[in-house]
Design an enzyme around this catalytic site. Structure first.
Site, short mmCIF file in Angstrom:
data_model
loop_
_atom_site.label_atom_id
_atom_site.label_comp_id
_atom_site.label_asym_id
_atom_site.label_seq_id
_atom_site.Cartn_x
_atom_site.Cartn_y
_atom_site.Cartn_z
N GLU A 30 0.83 -1.21 0.00
CA GLU A 30 0.00 0.00 0.00
C GLU A 30 0.86 1.25 0.00
OE1 GLU A 30 -2.92 -0.11 3.12
OE2 GLU A 30 -3.87 -1.93 2.35
N HIS A 72 -7.96 1.95 1.08
CA HIS A 72 -7.92 1.58 2.51
C HIS A 72 -8.69 2.60 3.36
CE1 HIS A 72 -5.37 -0.74 5.69
NE2 HIS A 72 -6.60 -0.52 6.11
#
Length: 525
Positions: free
Chosen positions: A259, A278
């Site tokens: 990420e 997210h």
């Protein structure tokens, strides 16, 4: 004064809670070398998901007592290294339950009705209604991998949409699943039956790549996969392969193995994949709850208590917490009192838990008592995390038993101390939410163990209380309360005086010298 370092943004209300326990320094710009150079000056570290709290960072934190994670997952914290150091790790596992559950339902509806694609089409100037024929969630089977806090919230919402909900979770009981209207099945059965599979498990070794190529190919052809839990649970290459082959009809992802995902990731821009950055916990309510819930745990740890959500301490079920929490405080205080009063060598301790405590998991109470016993005579920082380790190192032996009996109390903690010559017994209970000591060495008393106490074992005779009071008055020490216990008139007795400040050592010497006083103790909590 405690010093607290905050390295990532948390709610202002959370910072206000932290300031109750000390000075708060917010540093959002720290790289690893700077963090390593600073951490030794702090008692608490507060992070979110970006700061990596490695074993190296923990070793450099010589004063660290607690690490707070404003959120659920703690995969960015070396919990094992913290545990070895006796550092409590607290998080906020209940803070984002609803937020993540609602996002999951949102992703489910987006998959069913292709909402993001339809939006993009209209934004580009097209009006292609026939390109976006979807399907209704009513009557479809939703398979939940994990039926914990978030999975349970998803189940409730899915049931309200008239979905059939099945789940795989080896920890959850059939009774709990039945309450939620969920059928427990094996993982193999779940993936074969579900129209949509949604993941709600932590990333640990047993769940890493849980949905690999073999597992994904077990899924029903034309089904969908949602992951709003942790990246790394799904083999992303295998997922893309299943989407490209048509085995899976679509996927919705809030989390990724890396990420942010690399720009050339085949997931980005894939026509069958809905990707969001997210944002599971990204609601105003969840951010506020995460900050304040975690901060409350940090403050509790810094003040010597047991936080409700301590990752590396025994878990207490939410429904039991309100009953058990006051007994944890009582257990620590009872252990501390015993270590002040028992000066002879101890062979063993026998902990007896009665009444409502007999129906609960008693491990947290036992650890609290151990913490009180050890902290009173240790230069090491004692927490519920390292108390069992230090007890073993010191050869401290404690047996434990439960009993439905608690005299006239709802619950009772009794510690029997076996010395070389006798057994000494001390008991406490919780009244109106406060800890009370109700028995000492066979004498019935009733006092709250807090602040400064003066305790005497003496012969019951006229004038004894006055003589002690005179000495304290001459030293300008104020008495705020007095409790006396005796077995019979003019025999042995115990007196407990609560004081506004500790009695000076010279006063304690004078009290001990009064004829008829066998022993005098100054105890400060």
């Amino acid at each position: 004064m405690n010093r607290i370092l905050v390295t990532e943004k948390i709610a202002t209300e959370g910072l206000d809670v932290l300031r109750q326990a000390g000075t708060v320094d917010v540093r959002l710009d720290l790289d690893k070398p700077t963090l390593l150079s600073l951490i030794g000056e702090y008692d608490a570290l507060v992070v979110r998901s970006a700061t990596k709290v490695t074993a190296e960072v923990i070793a450099a934190g010589e004063r660290l007592r607690v690490i707070g994670r404003a959120g659920t997952g703690v995969d960015n914290i070396d919990v094992e290294a913290a545990t070895r150091r006796g550092i409590i790790v607290v998080n906020a596992p209940a803070s984002n339950n609803v937020a993540v559950a609602e996002l999951t339902i949102g992703l489910l509806l987006c998959l069913a009705r292709r909402i993001p694609q339809a939006h993009a089409s209209v934004q580009s100037g097209r009006w292609a209604r026939n390109d976006f024929i979807g399907w209704e969630v009513r009557g479809k089977t939703l398979g939940l991998v994990g039926l914990g806090r978030i999975g349970s919230e998803v189940a409730r919402r899915a049931r309200a949409m008239e979905m059939e909900v099945i789940a795989y979770d080896p920890v959850v009981s059939f009774d709990r699943a039945e309450q939620l209207g969920v059928t427990l099945v094996t993982l193999d059965e779940l993936v074969q039956r579900s129209d949509v599979v949604s993941l709600h498990v932590p990333l640990i070794e047993s769940t890493r790549n849980l949905f690999d190529r073999e597992r994904i190919m077990q899924m029903k052809r034309g089904s969908y996969l949602i992951n709003a839990s942790r990246g790394g649970i799904v083999d992303e290459a295998a997922l893309v392969e299943a989407l490209d082959s048509g085995h899976l009809a679509g996927a919705a992802l809030d989390v990724y193995a890396q990420e942010p995902p690399p720009a050339d990731s085949p997931l980005i821009g894939h026509p069958k994949v809905i990707t969001v950055p997210h944002i599971g916990a990204s609601t105003k309510e969840a951010q506020l709850s995460a900050g304040t819930e975690m901060a409350a745990g940090v403050v509790t740890a810094l003040t010597g208590g047991t936080p409700r959500y301590a990752v590396n301490a025994p878990f207490v079920a939410p429904e039991a917490w309100n009953v058990l929490q006051p007994y944890l405080n009582l257990g620590r205080l009872l252990g501390t009192l015993v270590m002040h009063l028992v000066k002879e060598p101890v062979r063993s301790y026998d902990l007896e838990l009665g009444g409502e405590l007999a129906e609960m998991d008693t491990q947290p109470v036992r650890l609290a008592v151990l913490q009180g016993l050890l902290a009173a005579s240790s230069i090491e920082r004692i927490t519920p995390v390292n108390a069992p380790i230090i007890a073993r190192e010191r050869g401290l032996r404690m047996t434990e038993r439960v009993s439905p009996e608690a005299e006239n109390y709802a619950g009772l903690i009794t510690l029997h101390v076996q010395t070389s010559e006798r057994t000494r017994t001390f008991s406490g209970t919780v009244l109106r939410g406060e800890p009370h000591i109700v028995q000492m060495d066979g004498y019935f008393v009733d006092f709250v163990p807090q602040g400064s106490l003066l305790i005497t074992y003496h012969h019951d005779q006229p004038g004894m209380i006055g003589k002690v009071g005179q000495l304290l008055g001459a030293a300008d020490v104020n008495i705020s309360g007095m409790y006396v216990g005796r077995r019979a008139p003019r025999e042995q007795a115990v007196m407990v005086l609560t004081l506004d400040e500790p009695a000076p050592p010279q006063v304690m010497e004078q009290v001990a010298a009064i004829p008829g006083i066998d022993a005098a103790y100054s105890v400060t909590f």
